[in-house]
Design an enzyme around this catalytic site. Structure first.
Site, PDB file in Angstrom:
ATOM      1  N   TYR A  51       0.850  -1.188   0.000  1.00 47.64           N
ATOM      2  CA  TYR A  51       0.000   0.000   0.000  1.00 47.64           C
ATOM      3  C   TYR A  51       0.883   1.234   0.000  1.00 47.64           C
ATOM      4  O   TYR A  51       1.958   1.224   0.606  1.00 47.64           O
ATOM      5  CB  TYR A  51      -0.895  -0.002   1.245  1.00 47.64           C
ATOM      6  CG  TYR A  51      -1.907  -1.125   1.233  1.00 47.64           C
ATOM      7  CD1 TYR A  51      -3.214  -0.895   0.835  1.00 47.64           C
ATOM      8  CD2 TYR A  51      -1.541  -2.418   1.589  1.00 47.64           C
ATOM      9  CE1 TYR A  51      -4.146  -1.927   0.805  1.00 47.64           C
ATOM     10  CE2 TYR A  51      -2.461  -3.456   1.558  1.00 47.64           C
ATOM     11  CZ  TYR A  51      -3.766  -3.208   1.170  1.00 47.64           C
ATOM     12  OH  TYR A  51      -4.677  -4.226   1.132  1.00 47.64           O
ATOM     13  N   GLU A  52       0.425   2.293  -0.654  1.00 48.29           N
ATOM     14  CA  GLU A  52       1.268   3.490  -0.736  1.00 48.29           C
ATOM     15  C   GLU A  52       1.562   4.074   0.641  1.00 48.29           C
ATOM     16  O   GLU A  52       2.512   4.822   0.811  1.00 48.29           O
ATOM     17  CB  GLU A  52       0.644   4.546  -1.657  1.00 48.29           C
ATOM     18  CG  GLU A  52      -0.676   5.085  -1.175  1.00 48.29           C
ATOM     19  CD  GLU A  52      -1.407   5.916  -2.253  1.00 48.29           C
ATOM     20  OE1 GLU A  52      -1.046   5.840  -3.425  1.00 48.29           O
ATOM     21  OE2 GLU A  52      -2.358   6.626  -1.884  1.00 48.29           O
ATOM     22  N   SER A  53       0.766   3.679   1.622  1.00 47.76           N
ATOM     23  CA  SER A  53       0.991   4.148   2.985  1.00 47.76           C
ATOM     24  C   SER A  53       2.247   3.549   3.617  1.00 47.76           C
ATOM     25  O   SER A  53       2.671   4.010   4.673  1.00 47.76           O
ATOM     26  CB  SER A  53      -0.217   3.804   3.848  1.00 47.76           C
ATOM     27  OG  SER A  53      -0.507   2.418   3.768  1.00 47.76           O
ATOM     28  N   GLY A  54       2.815   2.519   3.003  1.00 45.97           N
ATOM     29  CA  GLY A  54       4.056   1.964   3.537  1.00 45.97           C
ATOM     30  C   GLY A  54       3.956   0.553   4.083  1.00 45.97           C
ATOM     31  O   GLY A  54       4.961  -0.017   4.502  1.00 45.97           O
ATOM     32  N   ILE A  67      -6.489   3.262   2.835  1.00 38.69           N
ATOM     33  CA  ILE A  67      -5.208   2.603   2.576  1.00 38.69           C
ATOM     34  C   ILE A  67      -4.206   2.867   3.674  1.00 38.69           C
ATOM     35  O   ILE A  67      -3.078   2.414   3.611  1.00 38.69           O
ATOM     36  CB  ILE A  67      -4.614   3.021   1.217  1.00 38.69           C
ATOM     37  CG1 ILE A  67      -4.568   4.527   1.091  1.00 38.69           C
ATOM     38  CG2 ILE A  67      -5.378   2.413   0.077  1.00 38.69           C
ATOM     39  CD1 ILE A  67      -3.925   4.964  -0.185  1.00 38.69           C
TER      40      ILE A  67
END
Lengths: 250, 293, 293, 250
Positions: A51-54, A67
């Site tokens: 996820y782009e959140s890490g 996300i």
């Protein structure tokens, strides 16, 4: 005969089948997330969700609403900074599949999630790119989920947020785009980059698909047929993955 | 919080309240609203509900961002009214997430720009002249650049810190480290103030060093309706309900009257919300590691 | 280790064994020596004793580095003999630490170069034409650049990983993350193989994700005479004694015969060294944190 | 009369006094490290030590043999990657003082730690820059520790590893250089950048200093006098900080 499943369920099931076991997938929220979880529960238990959140290798115990949900962190393999997500994973070429949504998509797979109308003084302001622009540029291939509708599938989009016919990248290959709709699957032609009809859902004919597309839709010489969701797939979606119908109701 | 905002956030400032879904400091945003700051340039990857509220009350002159929505729930309607010409005007400067991360990375490194392989084929550079290019001195390749972002003040919410602001974060890290190092002034807000020995017992968890911190504020529940991993869950119901509140500007005003202007501080906000204990995190404590030698 | 080196390290490769003082994988270096690799381009910030040994036996065609000494103890004499014209020749490509870090950061990001404010007034660019400049597209300022370093293979020593190579490191982190992401192939060597549930219980400690790892080797004491925080201390006596050993090429050869060629693997090395238990780390275990929600 | 302390002890004590409480210091190993620890034990308990290895706010329980010693990690405030050390701390301008050694130093404070002789085919190959080049460029001010010797203090160095007369940096100020020798302190002239005599140790005259310097040494109009180590300083060095004489013996 009306099928015993909804368009959203069908789209989720078809998107899930696009994913191969062991692949590394950059996941957005909503149906893409459901599709990934369905794939993990069926044919792709080793699918790696990023996820782009890490969160890397997330195994969410509940359906994440965003996300950045805490359930994506608990029990994941790795949590890294967003700089690492975009530089070391995405730009580095480590992501095999990117899942994207689209408010508008054009003949060449260009996606708009920024504005309807002019950028200055739009009629509808959409959220914008988020990570979509760079996902479209760097993921090995792109899977888009969008319902057929001439307001969505247009000759030209109002704004190119995420590029379609993608430039040759460092890896040397041009990644494909597959568009999972509620009636059929479109696919980018490797030569021209144009989206063409690739597969039909049960009971749908090509004319019905063309009616939802704002350009003259060509098709592959030989269309694949997509099978209906299995009982197992539907049961997982309805009873395990989205029992509250958070995303499937739509 | 009152003193920290009064001392470090000024009219006209470029302000960053970071945190990607996780650890968004609503408490700081509410205090900025109460203190009536004006002409702010608000920067965040995801403006989220807190910037929507700040836009609604007129704190912001300009928004610098990469994704403006209510994640999983809908739109930021105060933002949309401004941009769609139905509310007070708002300047926009728009990037993608990677672009915003890169701007803060450049700021944190005190470089004037950052390089990416990005934006070819998109319309973003056409509407944002700050997205430019540079030629690689080795390969001749043309790459995208964004300019450094060096805010006047950054607010970072963390799970814990010591009195000097040595702050530890776990769970999603977002771009908080970069934003703090890029900033002229840094306010650290924490769920829990701990003895420095706790920080020193696990130095790899420290994300923000006290030496770059100007103020430390202890504010339990300070991130609600966002969340703090290991402390409380995200208030997803609040986010979903916000769609209805923010869509109607009268309802939004009533909300702000009751929960922002109508409370003195975060403690009073928590009381007014009532029942936040339902969000209290379950126990999933990991084992420690050995720092001995 | 034998299989991992045989499969992933080839004659002529560009090889990185990273670790800044901490977690330097001597076990991998010794195995490369035993397998007789040739024409390697060895890259490391600090060549340390392990590259000195590899240079002594003729593995290396070229050294890419930023500080070549025996920290706190003296010189790397095999390196010095080569450079001072008293031994087999060795090509040099020399940076500062920041330059090497920047090269690996570019490599990890798959960018062709990295930008720094550095090198003005130094003679390094005069002897290394790979240090160049770029003009900022915003300010016109001229900044230094270094080219990306993308090794063929990188060896990272970690305290622990699961069977897929999801590796966790605490204590000094050096540039291991950057080196691993920059590399075509990655070998992870660990003190301890743990169940994946241990990794997943504390995901913020994971530095290298298994998806970029090609081989996992379990090799307790694999970093000796370097160290592994929480496992064993640095063998400072060994480093100090090395000054005498490496100064005399006959003594160096005797050392290599006994401790590298004369042992089959790391297990036998540990036995031959004897008494390494004296280096076993004391207990300084930190408390865990709550990942619940 | 021979003083009751060694030149190494005097240099360490004088270097320690250069550091102010609360400052952030980039520390090398050996005498610089001893000087920092002495400052922490006397007038500067809040001195923040940063090592290029990534340890921030270290409080070593034993004298570290290397700048990557595990004792620098245990109980430190923060451990970060080397990318962060060089970008977020050093290049960012967060380091107030950098401590450097020198194999050669010239009239303008240029330091050589790379080679004696020609770069190609040197007579002595030294370790090279490590972090010294960027410390010299980015630290607010520089403190060099080196014994007076004409082979060290030269009109020109064989190789400039770390630049001396430093360019105006983003902060707008030109950082000073102070050189702590075994007989005197030299300091960079703010106008010309030239190292001039700034302070003499007890019992030393200017001619004795000039004899150890390979250029015509100017001096400040009014020289400061440096006082001898106090009993407390000597006791700390000998009994607490370096009881094994690891660095003080030299």
């Amino acid at each position: 005969m009306k099928p015993s499943y909804s368009p959203a369920e069908m789209m989720t099931v078809v998107a899930a089948r696009e994913l191969s076991d062991g692949e590394v997938v950059f996941v957005g929220i909503g149906l893409p997330n459901l599709a990934c979880n369905l794939a993990r529960e069926t044919h792709a238990p080793e699918l790696v969700l990023i996820y782009e959140s890490g969160a890397v290798g997330a195994v969410p115990e509940r359906l994440p609403v965003s996300i950045g949900d805490p359930a994506l962190v608990t029990g994941s393999l790795m949590v890294c900074s967003m700089a690492d997500v975009f530089q070391c994973f995405l730009q580095n070429g480590r992501i095999q599949v990117g899942l994207l949504g689209a408010a508008q998509i054009d003949r060449y797979g260009n996606i708009n999630t920024t504005v309807v109308g002019e950028y200055i003084a739009p009629s509808v302001r959409l959220p914008g790119s988020g990570g979509a622009a760079e996902i479209a540029i760097h993921a090995g291939r792109i899977v888009v989920i969008a319902r057929l509708d001439r307001r969505v599938f247009r000759e030209r989009v109002d704004f190119v947020t995420s590029p379609g016919r993608r430039a040759q990248r460092h890896g040397g290959s041009i990644g494909s785009t597959r568009v999972i709709t509620d009636k059929a699957v479109l696919e980018s032609d490797p030569e021209s980059g144009e989206l063409v009809l690739a597969a039909l859902y049960p009971g749908v004919d090509a004319a019905e698909v063309a009616a939802g597309v704002g350009w003259e839709l060509h098709s592959l010489g030989r269309l694949a047929e997509v099978s209906s969701p299995t009982d197992q797939e539907l049961q997982l979606l309805r009873e395990v993955l989205d029992p509250k119908r958070l995303y499937l109701k739509r | 919080m009152r003193e920290a905002i009064a001392a470090h956030v000024r009219d006209g400032d470029t302000v960053v309240i970071e945190g990607f879904t996780h650890l968004i400091c609503f408490a700081a945003g509410h205090e900025i609203i109460r203190q009536g700051r004006r002409d702010l340039t608000l920067c965040r990857l995801t403006p989220d509900l807190i910037y929507d509220q700040m836009i609604a009350v007129g704190c912001a002159r300009k928004l610098v961002f990469s994704w403006a929505g209510n994640p999983g729930a809908g739109s930021l309607h105060a933002f949309r009214r401004a941009v769609e010409g139905k509310g007070p005007p708002l300047q926009l400067e728009e990037y993608s997430h990677f672009g915003m991360v890169a701007r803060l990375s450049a700021g944190a490194s005190r470089l004037p720009f950052w390089t990416m392989r990005n934006y070819s084929g998109t319309d973003l550079p056409a509407v944002n002249p700050a997205i430019r290019t540079v030629t690689c001195p080795y390969t001749g390749e043309i790459l995208a650049t964004v300019p450094a972002l060096n805010p006047d003040v950054t607010v970072v919410h963390a799970q814990r810190s010591d009195a000097q602001g040595n702050a530890q974060i776990w769970g999603l890290l977002g771009v908080q480290k970069e934003a703090a190092f890029a900033s002229e002034r840094v306010i650290v807000v924490v769920e829990e103030l701990v003895d420095q020995s706790v920080i020193r017992s696990d130095p790899n968890r420290t994300v923000i060093p006290g030496m770059i911190v100007d103020a430390v504020v202890v504010e339990p529940w300070g991130a609600h309706p966002s969340y703090a991993q290991g402390y409380y869950d995200r208030d997803n119901e609040f986010y979903i309900a916000w769609e209805g509140v923010s869509r109607d500007s009268a309802a939004l005003s009533r909300y702000l009257e009751e929960f922002v202007y109508g409370v003195e501080d975060r403690r009073a906000y928590v009381v007014r919300c009532g029942g936040l204990e339902r969000l209290r995190a379950a126990e999933r404590v990991c084992a420690g590691v050995n720092y001995g030698f």
